[in-house]
Design a protein around this motif. Structure first.
Motif, mmCIF file in Angstrom:
data_model
loop_
_atom_site.group_PDB
_atom_site.id
_atom_site.type_symbol
_atom_site.label_atom_id
_atom_site.label_comp_id
_atom_site.label_asym_id
_atom_site.label_seq_id
_atom_site.Cartn_x
_atom_site.Cartn_y
_atom_site.Cartn_z
ATOM 1 N N LEU A 265 93.083 21.817 43.900
ATOM 2 C CA LEU A 265 92.947 20.610 43.075
ATOM 3 C C LEU A 265 94.311 20.080 42.667
ATOM 4 O O LEU A 265 94.557 18.865 42.727
ATOM 5 C CB LEU A 265 92.107 20.923 41.835
ATOM 6 N N ASP A 266 95.209 20.958 42.246
ATOM 7 C CA ASP A 266 96.554 20.530 41.852
ATOM 8 C C ASP A 266 97.246 19.812 43.000
ATOM 9 O O ASP A 266 97.911 18.784 42.796
ATOM 10 C CB ASP A 266 97.388 21.743 41.420
ATOM 11 N N GLU A 267 97.101 20.363 44.199
ATOM 12 C CA GLU A 267 97.720 19.751 45.375
ATOM 13 C C GLU A 267 97.119 18.371 45.647
ATOM 14 O O GLU A 267 97.830 17.406 45.948
ATOM 15 C CB GLU A 267 97.529 20.663 46.587
ATOM 16 N N ALA A 268 95.797 18.275 45.529
ATOM 17 C CA ALA A 268 95.124 17.002 45.789
ATOM 18 C C ALA A 268 95.511 15.943 44.761
ATOM 19 O O ALA A 268 95.738 14.776 45.104
ATOM 20 C CB ALA A 268 93.610 17.214 45.792
ATOM 21 N N VAL A 269 95.591 16.330 43.494
ATOM 22 C CA VAL A 269 95.978 15.384 42.444
ATOM 23 C C VAL A 269 97.410 14.899 42.657
ATOM 24 O O VAL A 269 97.703 13.692 42.553
ATOM 25 C CB VAL A 269 95.822 16.032 41.052
ATOM 26 N N ALA A 270 98.319 15.825 42.946
ATOM 27 C CA ALA A 270 99.714 15.443 43.165
ATOM 28 C C ALA A 270 99.847 14.477 44.336
ATOM 29 O O ALA A 270 100.595 13.484 44.267
ATOM 30 C CB ALA A 270 100.569 16.687 43.396
ATOM 31 N N TYR A 271 99.109 14.749 45.406
ATOM 32 C CA TYR A 271 99.185 13.862 46.570
ATOM 33 C C TYR A 271 98.561 12.504 46.260
ATOM 34 O O TYR A 271 99.142 11.455 46.577
ATOM 35 C CB TYR A 271 98.466 14.505 47.758
ATOM 36 N N ARG A 289 88.784 9.165 43.018
ATOM 37 C CA ARG A 289 88.734 9.576 41.609
ATOM 38 C C ARG A 289 87.479 10.409 41.337
ATOM 39 O O ARG A 289 87.528 11.412 40.618
ATOM 40 C CB ARG A 289 88.757 8.358 40.687
ATOM 41 N N PHE A 290 86.370 9.989 41.919
ATOM 42 C CA PHE A 290 85.136 10.731 41.719
ATOM 43 C C PHE A 290 85.202 12.100 42.398
ATOM 44 O O PHE A 290 84.668 13.085 41.886
ATOM 45 C CB PHE A 290 83.941 9.927 42.238
ATOM 46 N N MET A 291 85.852 12.176 43.557
ATOM 47 C CA MET A 291 86.027 13.466 44.214
ATOM 48 C C MET A 291 86.839 14.414 43.329
ATOM 49 O O MET A 291 86.473 15.583 43.137
ATOM 50 C CB MET A 291 86.726 13.299 45.566
ATOM 51 N N LEU A 292 87.917 13.907 42.773
ATOM 52 C CA LEU A 292 88.756 14.735 41.900
ATOM 53 C C LEU A 292 87.985 15.167 40.657
ATOM 54 O O LEU A 292 88.110 16.315 40.201
ATOM 55 C CB LEU A 292 90.017 13.972 41.503
ATOM 56 N N ALA A 293 87.192 14.257 40.113
ATOM 57 C CA ALA A 293 86.396 14.598 38.929
ATOM 58 C C ALA A 293 85.388 15.698 39.243
ATOM 59 O O ALA A 293 85.199 16.646 38.453
ATOM 60 C CB ALA A 293 85.668 13.355 38.410
ATOM 61 N N ALA A 296 87.245 19.080 39.653
ATOM 62 C CA ALA A 296 87.654 19.635 38.359
ATOM 63 C C ALA A 296 86.459 20.201 37.598
ATOM 64 O O ALA A 296 86.549 21.268 36.960
ATOM 65 C CB ALA A 296 88.353 18.565 37.530
ATOM 66 N N THR A 297 85.329 19.509 37.669
ATOM 67 C CA THR A 297 84.131 19.960 36.964
ATOM 68 C C THR A 297 83.613 21.271 37.538
ATOM 69 O O THR A 297 83.234 22.197 36.796
ATOM 70 C CB THR A 297 83.040 18.875 37.029
ATOM 71 N N GLN A 298 83.589 21.374 38.863
ATOM 72 C CA GLN A 298 83.121 22.606 39.509
ATOM 73 C C GLN A 298 84.017 23.790 39.145
ATOM 74 O O GLN A 298 83.531 24.902 38.910
ATOM 75 C CB GLN A 298 83.074 22.401 41.019
ATOM 76 N N ASP A 332 81.608 29.499 46.427
ATOM 77 C CA ASP A 332 81.129 28.236 47.014
ATOM 78 C C ASP A 332 81.972 27.062 46.507
ATOM 79 O O ASP A 332 82.277 26.125 47.252
ATOM 80 C CB ASP A 332 79.657 28.016 46.672
ATOM 81 N N THR A 333 82.343 27.110 45.240
ATOM 82 C CA THR A 333 83.212 26.075 44.678
ATOM 83 C C THR A 333 84.556 26.057 45.384
ATOM 84 O O THR A 333 85.086 24.987 45.723
ATOM 85 C CB THR A 333 83.408 26.307 43.171
#
Length: 390
Positions: A265-271, A289-293, A296-298, A332-333
C-alpha cells in the motif's frame, strides 16, 4: 530499486517498554533490513547476519519466559514486531515467526530440565530453528506422516523425510514430529533434533516464485539417534503439540501478511501521488482513490483481527477459531492488496525495478503455509457448525 522505508503505523501499545521495543525494531528494520531487501532477495541471499543481530537484540524469543532468555512479551506486542519486520522484508519476518514456532514445543511442553538446558541458546544464543511436520506425501493431512522414531534403549532412531521446511539446511535445530506408535494422530511424538546430528541432511533448496532469500528444502533423517531426553512431551502427544503450535504460528503468518500488505500500500500511494497523467496525479482519479481506500480498509481490518486473537491468547482464552480467521483474512488481504498495487503501478508494477511485483509473488505463499486457506475455512466451519457428519 531499493524498497522504500515503510510508513510508521500508529500503534496502540500497552506499555512504555513495548513502545521502546517497537522503536528498536523500526530502527533495525530501516537501517539493516529494508535497504538490502530487493538486492538480496534477487540474489537468493539468506540474511543470517540479520538473525544474529535480532538474537543479540533479544528479538528471537519475545513471547517466551525471561527466565530462559525470552522477552516475556504478550502476543499482542510480539505480533506487531513481526509485522514491522515483514514490512521491511518478508524473509526476515517469516523467519522470526518460524523460529518462534520451532521453539514452541520445548517452551510449552518441555520439562524444566530440558528448558534449562536448551532454551537459553535457542532464545538468545544465536541459534535458528525449523519446524518439521509436513512430508512429501502428507501436507494438509499431517496426521498421516510416515517419518518413524523407533525406541532403542535410552535413544530413539528417527528415519524419514520432511518437506517444505523453512530454514531447511541452515537451521541449527529441528522440532520434528515422528511416528512412534499407531497410525493416526495418537501415534505421533515430538523431538528436538540438533542439525549436526549424524544422519541429518538437507536437499537443495526448492526453486520458488517468491521468497527466494528464505531457503525451503526437504530434510532427511537417516537413522538419526537422539536421546530420550530430547523427546518433548509424552509419547503420542506430538500431534496435539503440533496443532497447538500451529494455532499460535498462524497468528504469526497473519501479522507477516499485514506487514507485507502495508508495504505494498505504501508503494502504491507513493507512486499514485507522484505519477502524473492528463496533467494531474493519478491519485486524483476516483477509480484509483477507491482502490487505495479498499486496500487500506482491508489492512486495518486484518490488523484488528490478528490483534483481537492475540489478546484472547494473552488472557488464556480459546483462540483457535480466531487464529484461523486471522490467517485466512490477512493472507487473502495480502494477495489482493499486492495485486492491486501492481495494477496501480501499471507497467512499472510488472517490472523488477519496483518492489510491487516481488510483494505480489511473496504474498502467494502466505495463503499456503501453516495450513492452506482452504484448511482454515474447514477449521472455522467446524467451530461455527460443528464437525462434519461423515
Amino acid at each position: 530499486m531499493p524498497d522504500r522505508a515503510p510508513q510508521q503505523v500508529d500503534r496502540q501499545l500497552p506499555t512504555d517498554e513495548a513502545r521502546e521495543l517497537i522503536s528498536l525494531v523500526r530502527d533495525i528494520a530501516q537501517r539493516e533490513i529494508a535497504p538490502k531487501a530487493a538486492e538480496e532477495e534477487d540474489a537468493g541471499h539468506f540474511p543470517r547476519e540479520v538473525f544474529a543481530l535480532l538474537s543479540a537484540s533479544g528479538l528471537l524469543g519475545l513471547p517466551y519466559d525471561a527466565e530462559y532468555g525470552g522477552g516475556e512479551q504478550p502476543y499482542e506486542v510480539y505480533l506487531q514486531v513481526l509485522e514491522e519486520l515483514a514490512a521491511a522484508r518478508l524473509t526476515v519476518g517469516l523467519g522470526v515467526s518460524v523460529h518462534t514456532l520451532a521453539s514452541y514445543a520445548l517452551a510449552a511442553y518441555g520439562t524444566k530440565e530440558q528448558q534449562v538446558e536448551h532454551l537459553p541458546a535457542i532464545l538468545g544464543g544465536g541459534l535458528l530453528g525449523a519446524y518439521c511436520l509436513s512430508e512429501p506425501s502428507s501436507g494438509s493431512d499431517a496426521a498421516s506422516l510416515r517419518t518413524k522414531a523407533v525406541r532403542d534403549g535410552d535413544h530413539w532412531v528417527i528415519t524419514g523425510t520432511k518437506a517444505w521446511i523453512t530454514h531447511g539446511g541452515i537451521a541449527d535445530f529441528y522440532t520434528v514430529m515422528a511416528r512412534t506408535g499407531e497410525e493416526g494422530p495418537r501415534g505421533i511424538t515430538a523431538f528436538l533434533v540438533p542439525a549436526d546430528a549424524d544422519g541429518v541432511s538437507a536437499a537443495p533448496p526448492e526453486k520458488k516464485m517468491g521468497m527466494k532469500g528464505s531457503p525451503t528444502a526437504q530434510v532427511h533423517f537417516d537413522g538419526v539417534r537422539v536421546p530420550d531426553g530430547r523427546r518433548i512431551g509424552e509419547e503420542g502427544q506430538g500431534f496435539a503439540i503440533a496443532l497447538s503450535a500451529l494455532d499460535s504460528g498462524r497468528l504469526g503468518i497473519a501479522a507477516c501478511a499485514i506487514g507485507l500488505a502495508q508495504s505494498a500500500l505504501d508503494e502504491a500511494v507513493a507512486y499514485a501521488t507522484g505519477r502524473e497523467q492528463f496533467g494531474r496525479p493519478i491519485a486524483d482519479f476516483q477509480g484509483l482513490r477507491f482502490m487505495l481506500a479498499d486496500m487500506a480498509t482491508q489492512i486495518e481490518a486484518g490488523r484488528a483481527l490478528y490483534l483481537a486473537a492475540a489478546r484472547l491468547r494473552d488472557t488464556g482464552r480459546p483462540f483457535a477459531k480466531q487464529a484461523a480467521m486471522a490467517k485466512l483474512h490477512c493472507t487473502d488481504t495480502a494477495m489482493r492488496v499486492t495485486t492491486d498495487a501492481v495494477q496501480i503501478l501499471g507497467g512499472y508494477g510488472y517490472t523488477a525495478d519496483f518492489p510491487a511485483e516481488r510483494y505480489m509473488r511473496e504474498a502467494k505463499v502466505l495463503q499456503i503455509v501453516e495450513g492452506t486457506n482452504q484448511i482454515q475455512r474447514m477449521v472455522i466451519a467446524r467451530h461455527v457448525a460443528g464437525p462434519e457428519t461423515r
